[in-house]
Motif scaffolding. Structure first.
Motif, PDB file in Angstrom:
ATOM      1  N   ARG A  75       0.823  -1.221   0.000  1.00  0.00           N
ATOM      2  CA  ARG A  75       0.000   0.000   0.000  1.00  0.00           C
ATOM      3  C   ARG A  75       0.853   1.266   0.000  1.00  0.00           C
ATOM      4  NH1 ARG A  75      -5.296  -0.367   0.094  1.00  0.00           N
ATOM      5  NH2 ARG A  75      -6.311  -2.109   1.171  1.00  0.00           N
ATOM      6  N   ILE A 136     -12.533  -4.965  -3.876  1.00  0.00           N
ATOM      7  CA  ILE A 136     -13.685  -5.679  -3.309  1.00  0.00           C
ATOM      8  C   ILE A 136     -14.743  -4.677  -2.844  1.00  0.00           C
ATOM      9  CG2 ILE A 136     -12.301  -7.655  -2.564  1.00  0.00           C
ATOM     10  CD1 ILE A 136     -12.775  -6.520   0.365  1.00  0.00           C
ATOM     11  N   ASP A 137     -14.338  -3.400  -2.664  1.00  0.00           N
ATOM     12  CA  ASP A 137     -15.272  -2.393  -2.150  1.00  0.00           C
ATOM     13  C   ASP A 137     -16.279  -1.921  -3.200  1.00  0.00           C
ATOM     14  OD1 ASP A 137     -13.900  -2.567   0.193  1.00  0.00           O
ATOM     15  OD2 ASP A 137     -12.796  -0.692  -0.053  1.00  0.00           O
ATOM     16  N   HIS A 281      -9.913 -10.134   6.234  1.00  0.00           N
ATOM     17  CA  HIS A 281      -9.241 -10.364   4.943  1.00  0.00           C
ATOM     18  C   HIS A 281      -9.642 -11.683   4.281  1.00  0.00           C
ATOM     19  CE1 HIS A 281      -6.891  -7.135   6.674  1.00  0.00           C
ATOM     20  NE2 HIS A 281      -6.492  -6.853   5.448  1.00  0.00           N
ATOM     21  N   ARG A 284     -11.141 -11.317   1.020  1.00  0.00           N
ATOM     22  CA  ARG A 284     -10.275 -10.861  -0.076  1.00  0.00           C
ATOM     23  C   ARG A 284      -9.385 -11.984  -0.602  1.00  0.00           C
ATOM     24  NH1 ARG A 284      -7.569  -5.445   1.843  1.00  0.00           N
ATOM     25  NH2 ARG A 284      -5.657  -6.509   1.342  1.00  0.00           N
TER      26      ARG A 284
HETATM   27  O1  F6P Z   1     -10.055  -1.457  -0.129  1.00  0.00           O
HETATM   28  C1  F6P Z   1     -10.196  -2.802   0.133  1.00  0.00           C
HETATM   29  C2  F6P Z   1     -10.142  -3.079   1.591  1.00  0.00           C
HETATM   30  O2  F6P Z   1     -10.258  -4.470   1.727  1.00  0.00           O
HETATM   31  C3  F6P Z   1     -11.186  -2.352   2.457  1.00  0.00           C
HETATM   32  O3  F6P Z   1     -12.460  -2.918   2.395  1.00  0.00           O
HETATM   33  C4  F6P Z   1     -10.549  -2.422   3.804  1.00  0.00           C
HETATM   34  O4  F6P Z   1     -11.027  -1.397   4.635  1.00  0.00           O
HETATM   35  C5  F6P Z   1      -9.090  -2.265   3.506  1.00  0.00           C
HETATM   36  O5  F6P Z   1      -8.921  -2.700   2.176  1.00  0.00           O
HETATM   37  C6  F6P Z   1      -8.179  -3.035   4.398  1.00  0.00           C
HETATM   38  O6  F6P Z   1      -6.877  -2.714   4.081  1.00  0.00           O
HETATM   39  P1  F6P Z   1      -5.591  -3.551   4.478  1.00  0.00           P
HETATM   40  O7  F6P Z   1      -5.563  -4.792   3.661  1.00  0.00           O
HETATM   41  O8  F6P Z   1      -4.462  -2.647   4.182  1.00  0.00           O
HETATM   42  O9  F6P Z   1      -5.726  -3.878   5.942  1.00  0.00           O
END
Ligand code: F6P
Length: 357
Positions: A75, A136-137, A281, A284
């Motif tokens: 990120r 995913i959002d 997660h 995801r």
């Molecule tokens: O933007 C996708 C997302 O999965 C959001 O839904 C969530 O708030 C964020 O990323 C979590 O981020 P990370 O994987 O950096 O913890």
């Protein structure tokens, strides 16, 4: 026709990234004679640090069903990359230098809102950029759907299905807290698909007393259990009065998640056993759904077609059933949140699902 294409996956990972990478590569190899693909490691981090390598065509085989991304992610917020901070490093300059060093004809950036902001900036600076909408959002402006959303939705729905049986057996109130910090698409759709009784999303601030009312109504009707689908970024009407910055600071300082806090509140106020579940997660991870495999591949093919024409500065999009593209200058930095009059919100209300508003 010779084309040297750079490709990176920005932001957080999601199912469908590899399918999209494969789509770009395969369509490019099919439609142009001399194609070289340069894979940039870990998203914008690799572009900033100059970490990249020429990829072999066989690397794009066998990845259609693979979750995550073969290129890696890291990120890097728009703020981090676009501003010169205390370290005095000009990251935009570095990204532009590495683009030149790689000798790219174009750079394909797979990402969500943050990545698209950077894509817009690099495009403004004169680089040939194409964006592919992933998250995913599902909150990217200009496309009906982003890839990754349907896969995550399937998993979130499966979580709610599983919670249903244990909630019914124990006669409990179960709060399922689903990813979605600013946008509630996932909690809304999973709540609808999983038959939740209450849906709480950031776009519709809730009244805790109305949550209790919905739970009590279920009890009075002899249902014996309640399922609440709650977005991780949902907040109360009281908190909606705060400035966004203060609200976010308050929420991130809380050692409990919003779902845990709500479950404790419900148990205290009603005496009903309540639990919070945070799949986090998990939604995801894993293999992309059939829908996402097709959508990601179609997005990739459309990007390759624009590369063949030498037409840049766009983000690929789905509109209706058509794959098309929007100028980055028109969509970068804009979000697509759940509107008040959203069709699924209306449908949920029509069957008695409460938004506690
Ligand atoms: O933007 C996708 C997302 O999965 C959001 O839904 C969530 O708030 C964020 O990323 C979590 O981020 P990370 O994987 O950096 O913890």
């Amino acid at each position: 026709m010779k084309r040297r294409i750079g490709i990176l996956t920005g932001g957080g990972d999601c199912p469908g990234l590899n399918a999209a990478i494969r789509g770009v590569a395969r369509a490019a190899y099919e439609s142009m004679e001399d194609v070289e693909i340069i894979g940039i490691k870990d998203g914008l981090r690799g572009l900033i640090d100059g970490e990249y390598r020429k990829m072999k065509p066989e690397e794009f085989s066998g990845i259609l069903t693979l979750g995550g991304t073969i290129l890696g992610v890291n990120r890097q917020s728009f703020k981090m990359v676009s501003r010169i901070g205390e370290d005095k490093i000009d990251r935009v300059k570095l990204m532009m230098e590495h683009y030149e060093e790689m000798g790219l004809d174009c750079l394909v950036m797979l990402g969500g809102n943050g990545t698209h902001k950077t894509a817009g900036l690099l495009s403004e600076k004169g680089l040939n950029i194409l964006g592919l909408p992933k998250t995913i959002d599902n909150d990217l402006y200009g496309t009906d759907v982003t890839f990754g959303f349907h896969s995550a939705l399937n998993i979130a729905t499966d979580v709610i299905d599983r919670i249903h049986t244990t909630a019914a057996s124990h006669g409990r109130v179960m709060v399922v807290e689903i990813m979605g910090n600013k946008a509630g698409w996932l909690a809304l759709y999973a709540g609808m698909a999983g038959g939740a009784d209450v849906i709480l999303i950031p776009e519709i601030p809730y009244d805790p007393q109305k949550v209790l009312k919905a739970v009590k109504r279920r009890e009075e009707n002899g249902k014996g259990f309640t399922i609440i689908s709650m977005a991780e970024g949902a907040y109360t009407k009281e908190m909606a009065k705060l400035k966004k910055k203060d609200r976010e600071a308050q929420m991130s300082a809380d050692p409990l998640t919003v779902g845990q806090r709500l479950a404790i509140f419900i148990q205290k106020e009603t005496g009903l056993e309540s639990r919070a579940v945070v799949p986090g997660h998990i939604v995801r991870g894993g293999s992309p759904s059939a829908y996402d495999r097709i959508l990601s591949t179609r997005f990739g093919i459309h990007a390759a077609e624009l590369i063949r024409k030498g037409d840049y500065g766009y983000s690929i999009a789905l509109k209706g059933t058509e794959i098309t593209h929007n100028p980055l200058s028109e969509i970068a930095g804009k979000s697509k949140l759940v509107p008040e009059d959203d069709a699924v919100v209306k449908a949920a209300r029509a069957i008695g699902i409460s938004f506690a508003d």
